[in-house]
Motif scaffolding. Sequence first.
Motif, PDB file in Angstrom:
ATOM      1  N   ALA B  14       0.811  -1.176   0.266  1.00 31.06           N
ATOM      2  CA  ALA B  14      -0.066   0.210  -0.418  1.00 31.06           C
ATOM      3  C   ALA B  14       0.632   1.344  -0.409  1.00 31.06           C
ATOM      4  N   GLU B  44      -0.101  13.853   3.775  1.00 32.65           N
ATOM      5  CA  GLU B  44      -1.702  13.303   4.342  1.00 32.65           C
ATOM      6  C   GLU B  44      -2.290  12.751   3.039  1.00 32.65           C
ATOM      7  N   LYS B  47      -1.278   9.577   3.408  1.00 31.85           N
ATOM      8  CA  LYS B  47      -1.697   8.512   4.589  1.00 31.85           C
ATOM      9  C   LYS B  47      -3.684   8.000   4.412  1.00 31.85           C
ATOM     10  N   TYR B  48      -4.237   9.120   3.714  1.00 34.30           N
ATOM     11  CA  TYR B  48      -5.311   8.575   3.204  1.00 34.30           C
ATOM     12  C   TYR B  48      -5.291   7.767   2.078  1.00 34.30           C
ATOM     13  N   ILE B  50      -3.407   5.152   1.818  1.00 31.42           N
ATOM     14  CA  ILE B  50      -3.602   3.877   2.135  1.00 31.42           C
ATOM     15  C   ILE B  50      -3.988   3.263   3.137  1.00 31.42           C
ATOM     16  N   ASN B  51      -4.866   4.555   3.747  1.00 29.68           N
ATOM     17  CA  ASN B  51      -6.893   3.937   4.134  1.00 29.68           C
ATOM     18  C   ASN B  51      -7.485   3.575   3.635  1.00 29.68           C
ATOM     19  N   ILE B  52      -7.552   4.391   2.071  1.00 29.89           N
ATOM     20  CA  ILE B  52      -8.696   3.223   1.114  1.00 29.89           C
ATOM     21  C   ILE B  52      -8.100   2.494   0.695  1.00 29.89           C
ATOM     22  N   GLU B  54      -6.647   0.389   2.067  1.00 31.56           N
ATOM     23  CA  GLU B  54      -6.350  -0.926   3.276  1.00 31.56           C
ATOM     24  C   GLU B  54      -7.743  -1.257   3.170  1.00 31.56           C
ATOM     25  N   GLU B  55      -8.233  -0.714   3.257  1.00 31.09           N
ATOM     26  CA  GLU B  55      -9.914  -1.018   2.582  1.00 31.09           C
ATOM     27  C   GLU B  55      -9.834  -1.946   1.777  1.00 31.09           C
ATOM     28  N   TYR B 102     -15.805   7.780   2.362  1.00 34.19           N
ATOM     29  CA  TYR B 102     -15.802   6.929   3.618  1.00 34.19           C
ATOM     30  C   TYR B 102     -14.323   7.482   4.577  1.00 34.19           C
ATOM     31  N   VAL B 103     -13.703   7.622   4.040  1.00 35.27           N
ATOM     32  CA  VAL B 103     -11.961   8.460   4.119  1.00 35.27           C
ATOM     33  C   VAL B 103     -11.901   8.989   4.411  1.00 35.27           C
TER      34      VAL B 103
END
Lengths: 80, 219
Positions: B14, B44, B47-48, B50-52, B54-55, B102-103
Motif C-alpha cells: 500500500a 496527508e 496517508k489517506y 493507504i487507508n483507502i 487497506e479497505e 468513507y475515508v
Amino acid sequence: MERTELIDKLTTIFRATFDEESLVISDELTANDVDNWDSLTHMILISEIEKGFDIKFRLKELNKMKNVGALIEIITSKID
Amino acid sequence: MSDFIIRPATVDDAPFLAETIIEAEKSGTDKLSYSTIFGLTEKEVHKYLINILEEEIDGCELSVSSFIVAEYNGKVAAALSAWVEGLEDIPSTIIKGNLLNYVLPKECIKRAMTLNEIIRELHVEYLPKTIQIGAGYVAKEFRGNRLLGILNKEIITKLLNENENVNSVWAQIFSCNVPSLKTYEKAGFTVVTTRQATNKEIENYLPSNKKYVLTKNYK
C-alpha cells in the motif's frame, strides 16, 4: 418517513448536487444515466444524503448499490 | 530484467501504491489534484490513500487488486494499475467516490463541493467492459529497465485472458504528460478523444486543462 416524502427529499439533494433542476429520479436510475456522475460528484452526493437524512452508510452497503432503488432501500432501512 | 519478479500487489504494498497514485496524478508536474481539491498536504494524501487501499475494495483505480508490481531483491521497484470497468455493474467512479467519502474528513468534501463545477469539465466516462489503465510509476533507482512497458504487457494479457468478452484497452492522459503519450502511441494506442476545459481556473487544481483518451483494440 413515507416513500414519496423520502423520494422528494432525495430528489432535492440529487438536483442540487448535479445542478440539474429537471432531474427526475427513479428506482432504475444509475450513474450511467446522469451526466457528470463522476467520483467527486458521487462522493459529494453520498455525503449530502448522509447529512440530509442524518445517517451514515457502511462501505459495504455503498458498494452494493447498483441503482437509486437500492439506495432508497438502504436509506429506508436506516431511518425506520 | 531477469532479476525482477512481477506479481499482483498485496495490501503490504500500500505505501508504494499510494506513492504510485500520487506520482501518476501529478503527471510530471508538482500539481497533485488530491491536494489541491481536498486541501491536503502530499503527506496527508499519502496517508489517506493507504487507508483507502487497506479497505481492499475491488474494481477501481484505488483498489489493491487493480495493481501489479515489479519487485527487485524484496523491494518494490514499480507498480501499474488496470481494471475491467464495471465488471460487477457498478462504475469504478462510484466505487472510488464511496471510498473517498468513507475515508476523507468532511471538511475535504466541503472544499471539493466548491470546486466540483470546475473540475468535472475534464471528466471522461469509462466505457463499461473495457480495460482501463490507471496509475503507473517506477522508483527512481529502477528507471531505465522498461518496467512500465513490461507491467503494461503483463496486466493487459492477464485481464484479456480472464475476461473473454473484453477486447479494448483505454487510457486517459493529461496533455502535459508527453512521455506517457508517446509511449502509448508507440505501443499502438490512438487518441480518440481530446477534452479541453474552458475554465482556465482548472489549471490551479489539475496538472493540465487538457486530457487525451487513448485506446487500442486487442483480439
